[in-house]
Design an enzyme around this catalytic site. Structure first.
Site, short mmCIF file in Angstrom:
data_model
loop_
_atom_site.label_atom_id
_atom_site.label_comp_id
_atom_site.label_asym_id
_atom_site.label_seq_id
_atom_site.Cartn_x
_atom_site.Cartn_y
_atom_site.Cartn_z
N HIS A 55 39.55 40.36 41.04
CA HIS A 55 38.95 41.57 40.49
C HIS A 55 37.59 41.76 41.16
O HIS A 55 37.00 40.79 41.66
CB HIS A 55 38.77 41.46 38.98
CG HIS A 55 40.03 41.65 38.22
ND1 HIS A 55 40.05 41.94 36.87
CD2 HIS A 55 41.34 41.58 38.59
CE1 HIS A 55 41.30 42.04 36.45
NE2 HIS A 55 42.09 41.82 37.48
N GLU A 57 34.48 42.40 40.09
CA GLU A 57 33.34 41.68 39.53
C GLU A 57 33.45 40.19 39.87
O GLU A 57 32.45 39.54 40.22
CB GLU A 57 33.28 41.87 38.01
CG GLU A 57 33.13 43.30 37.58
CD GLU A 57 34.46 44.01 37.33
OE1 GLU A 57 34.45 45.00 36.60
OE2 GLU A 57 35.51 43.57 37.87
N CYS A 82 37.07 44.06 32.74
CA CYS A 82 38.27 43.76 31.96
C CYS A 82 37.97 42.76 30.84
O CYS A 82 37.11 41.90 30.96
CB CYS A 82 39.39 43.22 32.86
SG CYS A 82 39.10 41.57 33.52
N CYS A 92 36.83 39.38 33.54
CA CYS A 92 35.56 39.74 34.17
C CYS A 92 34.45 39.80 33.13
O CYS A 92 33.31 39.42 33.42
CB CYS A 92 35.70 41.05 34.93
SG CYS A 92 36.77 40.87 36.38
#
Length: 149
Positions: A55, A57, A82, A92
């Site tokens: 992801h 981040e 998320c 995240c």
């Protein structure tokens, strides 16, 4: 330059990073940028940067050399961090909390296409400052049009 102007400029840069994501039919294209309190960009990341399950981040956090600078940083992300994910056990939102980042600025609230997201609420409840710049949400959606129909 006001804080709002600074936030807008850095968030626009994060939104632009989302276009670097390899396409996916099962995940959003997201860009993220981590900026120190003095305005220094510590790292940038985007979804699937080095691994199909990364992801944005998570990728940005992995690229930060001096983790002590995160305590005063802001993370800018094109999509709400998320709070649930199928690919890995740590979200995240949890990565951000574990890193001690006190401020999150995002453009687009995650739609419930893949999971039910409460990232912004979770971060707020943990004491983070959370800012949404909704006028950049449309630009954040653009690299994800193929998912949205």
């Amino acid at each position: 330059m006001s804080q709002a102007d600074v936030d807008r400029a850095f968030l626009q840069r994060a939104v632009d990073l989302a276009w670097r994501c390899p396409p996916s039919d099962t995940a959003f294209s997201v860009g993220a940028l981590i900026v120190d309190r003095d305005g220094t960009v510590l790292a940038e990341g985007w979804s699937r940067r080095t691994d199909p399950h990364d992801h944005a981040e998570e990728a940005a956090l992995a690229a930060v050399a001096d983790r002590s600078r995160l305590r005063g940083a802001t993370i800018y992300t094109s999509l709400e961090p998320c709070s649930a994910r199928a690919s890995r056990p740590i979200t995240c939102t949890q990565h951000i909390l574990d890193a001690g980042i006190p401020r999150v600025v995002y453009a687009w609230s995650e739609p419930d296409l893949f999971v039910d997201c409460v990232g912004a609420e979770t971060l707020l409840a943990a004491g983070c400052e959370v800012v949404q710049l909704e006028d950049l949400a449309e630009a954040a959606r653009e690299p994800n049009r193929h998912l949205l129909g």
